[in-house]
Design an enzyme around this catalytic site. Structure first.
Site, mmCIF file in Angstrom:
data_model
loop_
_atom_site.group_PDB
_atom_site.id
_atom_site.type_symbol
_atom_site.label_atom_id
_atom_site.label_comp_id
_atom_site.label_asym_id
_atom_site.label_seq_id
_atom_site.Cartn_x
_atom_site.Cartn_y
_atom_site.Cartn_z
ATOM 1 N N TYR A 27 0.871 -1.174 0.000
ATOM 2 C CA TYR A 27 0.000 0.000 0.000
ATOM 3 C C TYR A 27 0.902 1.216 0.000
ATOM 4 C CZ TYR A 27 -3.633 3.340 1.304
ATOM 5 O OH TYR A 27 -4.508 4.403 1.309
ATOM 6 N N LYS A 71 3.290 9.214 9.089
ATOM 7 C CA LYS A 71 3.048 8.602 10.396
ATOM 8 C C LYS A 71 3.938 9.185 11.505
ATOM 9 C CE LYS A 71 1.081 4.519 8.187
ATOM 10 N NZ LYS A 71 -0.288 4.250 8.599
ATOM 11 N N ASP A 116 9.371 3.725 0.011
ATOM 12 C CA ASP A 116 8.235 4.244 0.779
ATOM 13 C C ASP A 116 8.423 3.851 2.244
ATOM 14 O OD1 ASP A 116 5.853 4.926 1.903
ATOM 15 O OD2 ASP A 116 4.587 3.910 0.425
HETATM 16 C C1 LIG Z 1 3.693 2.332 3.254
HETATM 17 C C2 LIG Z 1 2.611 3.371 3.188
HETATM 18 N N1 LIG Z 1 2.662 4.312 2.236
HETATM 19 C C3 LIG Z 1 1.733 5.280 2.139
HETATM 20 C C4 LIG Z 1 0.669 5.319 3.018
HETATM 21 C C5 LIG Z 1 -0.359 6.399 2.903
HETATM 22 O O1 LIG Z 1 -0.260 7.271 3.978
HETATM 23 P P1 LIG Z 1 -1.538 8.156 4.420
HETATM 24 O O2 LIG Z 1 -2.530 7.214 5.015
HETATM 25 O O3 LIG Z 1 -0.974 9.153 5.382
HETATM 26 O O4 LIG Z 1 -2.043 8.808 3.170
HETATM 27 C C6 LIG Z 1 0.575 4.350 4.028
HETATM 28 C C7 LIG Z 1 -0.564 4.350 4.979
HETATM 29 O O5 LIG Z 1 -0.823 3.432 5.680
HETATM 30 C C8 LIG Z 1 1.570 3.352 4.105
HETATM 31 O O6 LIG Z 1 1.522 2.393 5.058
#
Ligand SMILES: Cc1ncc(COP(=O)(O)O)c(C=O)c1O
Length: 446
Positions: A148, A279, A243
């Protein structure tokens, strides 16, 4: 308190789609009334009925220090008293960028030279992809099944998190032309990546990968996988976007990259090009970021031609929470989170073993999850090939005993520095009954 979780959910459903502002909160895969939260402090969270739970969700990662750490709350209160938002730059934003740059410098390797603050992880990954396309003059991107990377149009195909929970192949509303720009590959499969580059010469702008997969349960990268990805991408003139929205500042002071970098010397060809954060960097407030070398990051407006903006980007309250959190996230904090994760993961394994439930506990640093199968989990196909129906009764037995788990088997469990011995004892005491519930679960009738 006069309401119940059911009543709160019913009232919410009348005015909010599904009663939630993010799908996994609806408890769709575990059933039962979703928790409606009144407050949280340290390792615990309290619902609208006044019932307190030891919390293993930690706001899906941000609460590294535990909920409402007093110093973070004071920092936010003091910032609020100075003004909620200015629509102009503040010294705190620069300090946060300097802090991140310093933390992401490991063994003399400076991964981030410039940092741009945004409000969500989704914005961070979306902007990183726009930058990679601008830097390379190419359109295609590679993502991995079960990862994700936020909910921008191009990143929802075979995504983890809520899409894994609800078994959705992607999202409606994504134009076919946009979806066609994303190549979805099996995780931990370098040959698939090499084949994709061979099949689309000079067309792939970037590979985006969770630094360690944690949105289809935990899916750790095989040793050397991230470094090899960077090499393959570079060999083909593409960028690697690491990411770290979930892992950044959570699994170590320098995130997952910090864990990998601490063992490596020599060539820097294995480094990612762009890194995204979210986060923990916002300490529980809406803040995220992307960073990388000046040569790429300065393509962003106003220096370069890649547009990106935000009314609330670098919001002073969020910056204050992030700075306070990072200041407090000392090596001792990471040692405590690691130790707490070890205690819970070990006890989880022992309880399921004692109950005779086939399981594995995939781990990536302090992150772990449970998968009800006998073999190791390396990719999304593995993660889905499990007796997931054992999780709801397990989850509800833990809830009954006052422990709040992620409401999906496809999510990681999050420990915090506030999980002290009494909190851990409550988790450990709950596990045997929950493991028995998992053992006596029956598969759903088709
Ligand atoms: C690895 C990763 N990238 C991107 C996101 C997206 O972040 P946000 O929920 O702040 O948009 C998440 C959210 O859980 C994530 O776990």
């Amino acid at each position: 308190m006069s309401t119940t979780n059911e009543a709160a959910a019913t009232r919410a459903r009348a005015v909010i789609p599904g009663g939630v502002n993010s799908p996994v909160r609806a408890f769709g895969s575990v059933g039962g009334a979703p928790l409606s939260i009144a407050s949280a402090s340290g390792a615990t969270i309290t619902d609208v009925t006044g019932r307190e739970y030891v919390d293993l969700v930690a706001s899906w990662g941000p609460a590294l220090l535990g909920h409402a750490h007093p110093d973070v709350v004071v920092a936010v209160q003091e910032a609020a008293a100075r003004g909620l938002s200015f629509g102009a730059s503040t010294p705190g934003e620069t300090e946060l960028a300097e802090t991140v740059i310093e933390r992401l410098t490991v063994r003399g390797v400076q991964l981030v030279e410039r940092l741009r603050l945004v409000s969500t992880g989704t914005e961070a990954t979306m902007t990183a992809i726009r930058l990679a396309r601008a830097a390379t003059g190419r359109d295609l991107i590679i993502k991995f099944a079960g990862h994700y990377n936020g909910h921008s149009d191009g990143l929802l195909a075979e995504a983890g998190s809520g899409l894994a929970t609800f078994a959705l192949p992607g999202s409606a509303g994504v134009p076919a032309a946009v979806a066609a720009q994303t190549l979805v590959l099996p995780y931990n499969d370098l040959d698939a990546v090499r084949d994709a580059f061979a099949a689309h010469p000079d067309r792939i702008a970037a590979v985006i990968t969770e630094a360690a997969g944690a949105n289809a349960g935990v899916l750790a990268p095989l040793p050397g996988f991230n470094g090899a990805l960077a090499l393959v991408a570079k060999e083909h003139g593409a960028l690697l976007i690491l990411d770290e929205v979930l892992t950044g500042f959570r699994v170590s002071a320098a995130g997952w990259w910090g864990l990998e970098a601490s063992g490596v010397t020599g060539s820097t060809a294995w480094l990612p090009d762009l890194v995204t954060f979210g986060k923990v960097i916002g300490g529980g407030m809406p803040l995220a970021a992307l960073g990388g070398p000046a040569a790429i990051m300065d393509l962003l407006a106003p220096v370069g031609p890649v547009y990106q903006a935000g009314t609330l980007s670098g919001n002073p309250l969020a910056v204050a929470a992030g700075l306070a959190t990072l200041r407090l996230a000392t090596p001792d904090v990471y040692a405590r989170v690691d130790a707490a994760a070890e205690v819970v993961a070990t006890a989880l394994h022992e309880a399921l073993d004692a109950a005779g439930v086939a399981h594995v506990i995939p781990r990536a640093g302090s992150l772990f999850s449970v998968a009800f199968r006998s073999d190791a989990v390396h990719d999304y196909a593995d993660a889905r090939d499990q007796e997931a129906w054992r999780y709801p009764p397990f989850f509800h037995a833990m809830r009954e005993a006052g422990v709040s788990l992620p409401p999906s088997v496809f999510e990681a469990w999050f420990l915090t520095a506030a999980h002290d011995a009494p909190a851990l004892d409550r988790i450990l005491a709950a596990l045997p009954t929950a493991a028995s519930a998992a053992a006596s679960a029956t598969p759903p009738a088709d």
